[in-house]
Design a protein around this motif. Structure first.
Motif, mmCIF file in Angstrom:
data_model
loop_
_atom_site.group_PDB
_atom_site.id
_atom_site.type_symbol
_atom_site.label_atom_id
_atom_site.label_comp_id
_atom_site.label_asym_id
_atom_site.label_seq_id
_atom_site.Cartn_x
_atom_site.Cartn_y
_atom_site.Cartn_z
ATOM 1 N N VAL A 8 0.842 -1.195 0.000
ATOM 2 C CA VAL A 8 0.000 0.000 0.000
ATOM 3 C C VAL A 8 0.875 1.242 0.000
ATOM 4 O O VAL A 8 2.014 1.204 0.468
ATOM 5 C CB VAL A 8 -0.935 -0.005 1.243
ATOM 6 N N ALA A 9 0.353 2.314 -0.546
ATOM 7 C CA ALA A 9 0.967 3.638 -0.394
ATOM 8 C C ALA A 9 -0.037 4.493 0.365
ATOM 9 O O ALA A 9 -1.216 4.525 0.014
ATOM 10 C CB ALA A 9 1.285 4.254 -1.749
ATOM 11 N N MET A 30 5.239 3.343 -8.126
ATOM 12 C CA MET A 30 4.480 2.384 -8.942
ATOM 13 C C MET A 30 5.413 1.312 -9.502
ATOM 14 O O MET A 30 5.047 0.121 -9.557
ATOM 15 C CB MET A 30 3.727 3.117 -10.059
ATOM 16 N N ALA A 34 5.206 -2.705 -8.775
ATOM 17 C CA ALA A 34 5.278 -3.742 -9.817
ATOM 18 C C ALA A 34 6.417 -4.719 -9.519
ATOM 19 O O ALA A 34 6.259 -5.935 -9.675
ATOM 20 C CB ALA A 34 5.450 -3.097 -11.192
ATOM 21 N N ILE A 71 -7.519 0.374 -11.809
ATOM 22 C CA ILE A 71 -6.290 0.142 -12.572
ATOM 23 C C ILE A 71 -6.562 0.496 -14.035
ATOM 24 O O ILE A 71 -7.545 0.024 -14.610
ATOM 25 C CB ILE A 71 -5.812 -1.325 -12.439
ATOM 26 N N LEU A 78 -3.013 -7.144 -14.178
ATOM 27 C CA LEU A 78 -1.607 -6.905 -13.879
ATOM 28 C C LEU A 78 -0.792 -8.036 -14.497
ATOM 29 O O LEU A 78 -1.011 -9.204 -14.205
ATOM 30 C CB LEU A 78 -1.383 -6.822 -12.367
ATOM 31 N N ARG A 81 1.157 -11.597 -13.148
ATOM 32 C CA ARG A 81 0.625 -11.871 -11.827
ATOM 33 C C ARG A 81 -0.766 -12.485 -11.981
ATOM 34 O O ARG A 81 -1.476 -12.178 -12.935
ATOM 35 C CB ARG A 81 0.546 -10.578 -10.986
ATOM 36 N N TYR A 151 -8.289 -3.987 2.932
ATOM 37 C CA TYR A 151 -7.179 -3.763 3.858
ATOM 38 C C TYR A 151 -7.669 -3.879 5.304
ATOM 39 O O TYR A 151 -6.979 -4.427 6.169
ATOM 40 C CB TYR A 151 -6.568 -2.379 3.643
HETATM 41 N N1 FOL Z 1 1.253 0.027 -3.299
HETATM 42 C C1 FOL Z 1 2.123 1.025 -3.527
HETATM 43 N N2 FOL Z 1 3.307 1.034 -2.908
HETATM 44 N N3 FOL Z 1 1.831 1.999 -4.366
HETATM 45 C C2 FOL Z 1 0.647 2.033 -5.033
HETATM 46 O O1 FOL Z 1 0.407 2.958 -5.810
HETATM 47 C C3 FOL Z 1 -0.297 0.993 -4.834
HETATM 48 N N4 FOL Z 1 -1.481 0.961 -5.507
HETATM 49 C C4 FOL Z 1 -2.318 -0.046 -5.285
HETATM 50 C C5 FOL Z 1 -1.967 -1.034 -4.363
HETATM 51 N N5 FOL Z 1 -0.815 -1.003 -3.715
HETATM 52 C C6 FOL Z 1 0.053 -0.005 -3.945
HETATM 53 C C7 FOL Z 1 -3.616 -0.135 -6.011
HETATM 54 N N6 FOL Z 1 -3.699 0.699 -7.194
HETATM 55 C C8 FOL Z 1 -1.650 -0.070 -10.766
HETATM 56 C C9 FOL Z 1 -2.539 1.001 -10.680
HETATM 57 C C10 FOL Z 1 -3.205 1.241 -9.476
HETATM 58 C C11 FOL Z 1 -3.004 0.414 -8.369
HETATM 59 C C12 FOL Z 1 -2.111 -0.626 -8.475
HETATM 60 C C13 FOL Z 1 -1.431 -0.858 -9.676
HETATM 61 C C14 FOL Z 1 -0.926 -0.314 -12.057
HETATM 62 O O2 FOL Z 1 -1.287 0.173 -13.098
HETATM 63 N N7 FOL Z 1 0.182 -1.071 -11.987
HETATM 64 C C15 FOL Z 1 1.040 -1.457 -13.119
HETATM 65 C C16 FOL Z 1 2.197 -0.487 -13.288
HETATM 66 C C17 FOL Z 1 1.863 0.605 -14.229
HETATM 67 C C18 FOL Z 1 3.027 1.581 -14.388
HETATM 68 O O3 FOL Z 1 4.200 1.144 -14.466
HETATM 69 O O4 FOL Z 1 2.747 2.783 -14.409
HETATM 70 C C19 FOL Z 1 1.696 -2.798 -12.795
HETATM 71 O O5 FOL Z 1 2.093 -3.474 -13.738
HETATM 72 O O6 FOL Z 1 1.837 -3.102 -11.602
#
Ligand code: FOL
Length: 226
Positions: A8-9, A30, A34, A71, A78, A81, A151
């Protein structure tokens, strides 16, 4: 039930979301998300059931329906995953393009999401296995990636091993929040220990200390269940 970790952030007031999305755009965080959720532990032993190249070892990301919808479509599901969406509506995926995607599954509760993940994990010795024997997917680590409702349930679970919390050193407008982390349940690792833990966890270098990105300052912290 599968052991899992939370990622989480959150800001100083534990704010995590606004209007169905993230309140900030933090490119490096982000990328960290990932990296942490995608990295599968290095294989140490070889067995006849998972040595073959037709089995994909991946982590699972459990998320609430609203988080799934938050997302961006181009990043969904994702990649690399196993995506488990939690919705009380058992027909949620019926009219969605991901309906037949082998990397996407629906669970109607957080508990059943954990149980679903377990059916794809390596059978543990002396445990009756209900794994889909023909599955091409082997789940390694399990992450709960949000949102606020899940959460709140997840932090209460004794199966939650770690909380990877990106702490943002400011307070911004939010309408979704991370629950309080009880000091009697989790210990905040000292920053050097957290940094070592994270680098070992992802087998790669992680930026240490305060990260500055635009108007934001933040750091990667780790809570460990006592
Ligand atoms: N944890 C942390 N540390 N930061 C976050 O922003 C976060 N966000 C979520 C859950 N835990 C987190 C939930 N929201 C993506 C978008 C929103 C999201 C989680 C993931 C997403 O698009 N992820 C892509 C990366 C895209 C990029 O590189 O910009 C992925 O492949 O994980």
């Amino acid at each position: 039930m599968s052991a899992f970790s939370i990622i989480v952030a959150a800001d100083q007031a534990s704010g995590i979301g606004l209007n169905g999305g993230l309140p900030w755009r933090l490119r490096k965080d982000m990328a960290f998300f990932a990296k942490v959720t995608s990295t599968v532990p290095a294989t140490t032993t070889t067995t006849t059931t998972d040595s073959s190249s037709d089995i994909q070892r991946v982590n699972a990301c459990i998320m609430g329906r609203r988080t799934w919808e938050s997302i961006p479509a181009k990043f969904r599901p994702l990649v690399n995953r196993f995506n488990i969406i939690v919705s009380r509506d058992p027909h949620y995926l019926d009219d969605k393009p991901e309906k037949n995607n082998p990397m996407v599954a629906l669970a109607t509760s957080f508990q059943s999401a954990l149980e679903l993940a377990e059916t794809y994990q390596r059978p543990r010795p002396a445990t009756a296995s209900t794994s889909p024997s023909g599955s091409a997917i082997l789940i390694e680590r399990v992450f709960l990636i949000g949102g606020g409702q899940l959460y709140a349930e997840g932090v209460q679970s004794t199966a939650c091993q770690h909380i990877f919390l990106t702490r943002i050193h400011t307070t911004v407008e939010c309408d979704a929040f991370f629950p309080a982390i009880k000091e009697s349940d989790y210990t905040l690792l000292p920053s050097k220990d957290a940094h070592s833990f994270l680098q070992n966890y992802v087998q790669d270098s992680i930026e240490e200390g305060t990260i500055m990105e635009g108007a934001y300052q933040y750091e990667y912290t780790v809570y460990s269940r006592i």
